[in-house]
Design a protein around this motif. Sequence first.
Motif, PDB file in Angstrom:
ATOM      1  N   TRP A 111       0.449   6.137 -11.705  1.00 36.81           N
ATOM      2  CA  TRP A 111      -0.642   6.725 -10.917  1.00 36.81           C
ATOM      3  C   TRP A 111      -0.706   8.236 -11.138  1.00 36.81           C
ATOM      4  CZ3 TRP A 111      -3.434   3.533  -7.456  1.00 36.81           C
ATOM      5  CH2 TRP A 111      -2.851   2.285  -7.164  1.00 36.81           C
ATOM      6  N   SER A 125      -5.135   3.033 -11.576  1.00 39.31           N
ATOM      7  CA  SER A 125      -3.760   3.149 -12.048  1.00 39.31           C
ATOM      8  C   SER A 125      -3.647   2.445 -13.395  1.00 39.31           C
ATOM      9  CB  SER A 125      -2.773   2.536 -11.051  1.00 39.31           C
ATOM     10  OG  SER A 125      -2.965   1.134 -10.955  1.00 39.31           O
ATOM     11  N   TYR A 172      -3.283   4.501  -2.005  1.00 37.75           N
ATOM     12  CA  TYR A 172      -3.254   3.803  -3.297  1.00 37.75           C
ATOM     13  C   TYR A 172      -3.026   2.317  -3.002  1.00 37.75           C
ATOM     14  CZ  TYR A 172      -2.019   8.669  -4.311  1.00 37.75           C
ATOM     15  OH  TYR A 172      -1.986  10.034  -4.353  1.00 37.75           O
ATOM     16  N   THR A 207       0.822  -1.212   0.000  1.00 36.72           N
ATOM     17  CA  THR A 207       0.000   0.000   0.000  1.00 36.72           C
ATOM     18  C   THR A 207       0.851   1.254   0.000  1.00 36.72           C
ATOM     19  OG1 THR A 207      -1.704  -1.185   1.251  1.00 36.72           O
ATOM     20  CG2 THR A 207      -1.878   1.204   1.169  1.00 36.72           C
ATOM     21  N   SER A 238      -6.810   7.886  -6.546  1.00 32.99           N
ATOM     22  CA  SER A 238      -6.282   6.749  -5.781  1.00 32.99           C
ATOM     23  C   SER A 238      -6.930   5.422  -6.139  1.00 32.99           C
ATOM     24  CB  SER A 238      -6.470   7.007  -4.274  1.00 32.99           C
ATOM     25  OG  SER A 238      -7.851   7.170  -3.974  1.00 32.99           O
ATOM     26  N   ASN A 239      -8.019   5.455  -6.890  1.00 34.30           N
ATOM     27  CA  ASN A 239      -8.733   4.205  -7.183  1.00 34.30           C
ATOM     28  C   ASN A 239      -8.467   3.682  -8.587  1.00 34.30           C
ATOM     29  OD1 ASN A 239     -10.084   6.123  -8.617  1.00 34.30           O
ATOM     30  ND2 ASN A 239     -12.129   5.652  -7.804  1.00 34.30           N
ATOM     31  N   ARG A 261      -4.418  10.435   0.641  1.00 33.24           N
ATOM     32  CA  ARG A 261      -4.897   9.394  -0.257  1.00 33.24           C
ATOM     33  C   ARG A 261      -4.177   8.074   0.022  1.00 33.24           C
ATOM     34  NH1 ARG A 261      -5.025  13.977  -2.932  1.00 33.24           N
ATOM     35  NH2 ARG A 261      -6.991  14.605  -3.843  1.00 33.24           N
TER      36      ARG A 261
END
Length: 511
Positions: free
Chosen positions: A258, A266, A227, A137, A263-264, A225
């Motif tokens: 990214w 890539s 990711y 993460t 953040s949701n 955020r």
Amino acid sequence: MKGNGAEDSSPMPPPLEWKFSQVFGERAEGEDVQEVDIISAIEFDKSGDHLATGDRGGRVVLFERTDIRDHGSRKDLEEEDYPITRHPEFRYKTEFQSHEPEFDYLKSLEIEEKINKIKWCQTANGALFLLSTNDKTIKYWKVHEKKVKKISEMNMDASEAVQHDSIASSSMTSPQRNLPNGGCSEEPYNRLSNDLSFPPGGFPSLRLPVVVTSQETSLIARCRRIYAHAHDYHINSISNNSDAETFISADDLRINLWNLEISNQSFNIVDVKPANMEDLTEVITSAEFHPTHCNMLAYSSSKGSIRLLDLRQSALCDKHFKMFEEREAPGSRSFFTEIIASISDIRFAKDGRHILSRDYMTLKLWDINMESGPVATFQVHEHLRPMLCDLYENDSIFDKFDCCLSGDGLRVATGSYSNIFRVFGCTPGSNEATTLEASKNPTRRQVPTTPKPARSLSSLARVVKRGAESPGIDANGNSCDFTTKLLHLAWHPTENSIACAAMNSLYMYYS
């Protein structure tokens, strides 16, 4: 670093004399170190005014520079011709818990909180921004100062309470005391305490507390955020793009692109995973964006190669446009060849012209305009070659050492065992090869060495091999302690100052 023959005639910089500057978290002799306190990442920001470290406990600790703040900004001092003779000095700024241990229930795997990499992002409005990652993460942090709010007025203070109570006890005959909202107390009025007391009948008017902002400030770290869920394998690298909007994250088989604000989602730009995992021959070990060209990035592999990619070529960059690797000498192949060839770290020079790579045995400096081989090779662990069997048995051969370049590109540095690190001069013809120990007396283990050029080529393609050649001992004639290893270090972006991690201690040196 020089890239053409016309510049080779410039005077060679003298070897640097390194001195101890500071230490944070110094360990007393014989003191046990907790696993969670061991430093696992170090990074200066672009200005060099802030330094971040991450540890195996998931914490990020920030330090700020103090020697310039005491005399004003560096720009102001230069405009006033103020002599800047002080070396960089830092102080503790703040720390926060970046990652917590997790458990992947689908794969029955524990996810460590250890910080693998830290990267600084562009500052804005006086706030600091940085990315930190563990195995799975990535988190985007904002660290800023916030003014402390205090309550300035209450309905009563202590002196008012005493006055009201004395008046009430002399004028009232009832043994009971009335309280606001119709309450009543059996305690007589002449019984005082340190608690806030109320006059009979309550207050004539209710005054609410007033909250005011004081001049005091406190540092707040806020995760903006997260990711997550984009990597099936352990993340080994993150790197910011020069456009200040995007970054990459790399694991063993994939590199993802990214946007800092999203953040949701890539984009997978590199995927080396074969259809059949039995056909897997190499993995990604490190990746970094070019410092000035936002469309270029490089990644290294476990086979000792570096690939240069151009994001403009295709959405999936499965084909490189340049590849750098050193050809294997005939008859030199052994069981350990591929293991020691694996690159653990790559760094672009500030000008983007050169790439520095670290494998287990050497540091290599590459010119991105010359794919035939490195322009310089620096021997770091050549003295350990007779011990490769032992290193394989105790897993030390798999240790991953960082590397770094000076801001002017004239020197490179990397760590080794026995808490030592080595600094090499990389200008053509330079014999600078300094060995330093992470302690308050960095030169106590040093003995004179006479590095020798391996061969002489043209000024553009000169390859120099420098380092220790004596088997079984390190560059200082000492036996190696494989339990103390200096894996992580960083070079100040504008000055000759190095920060390095020895277990849980952060040592800083200057020249």
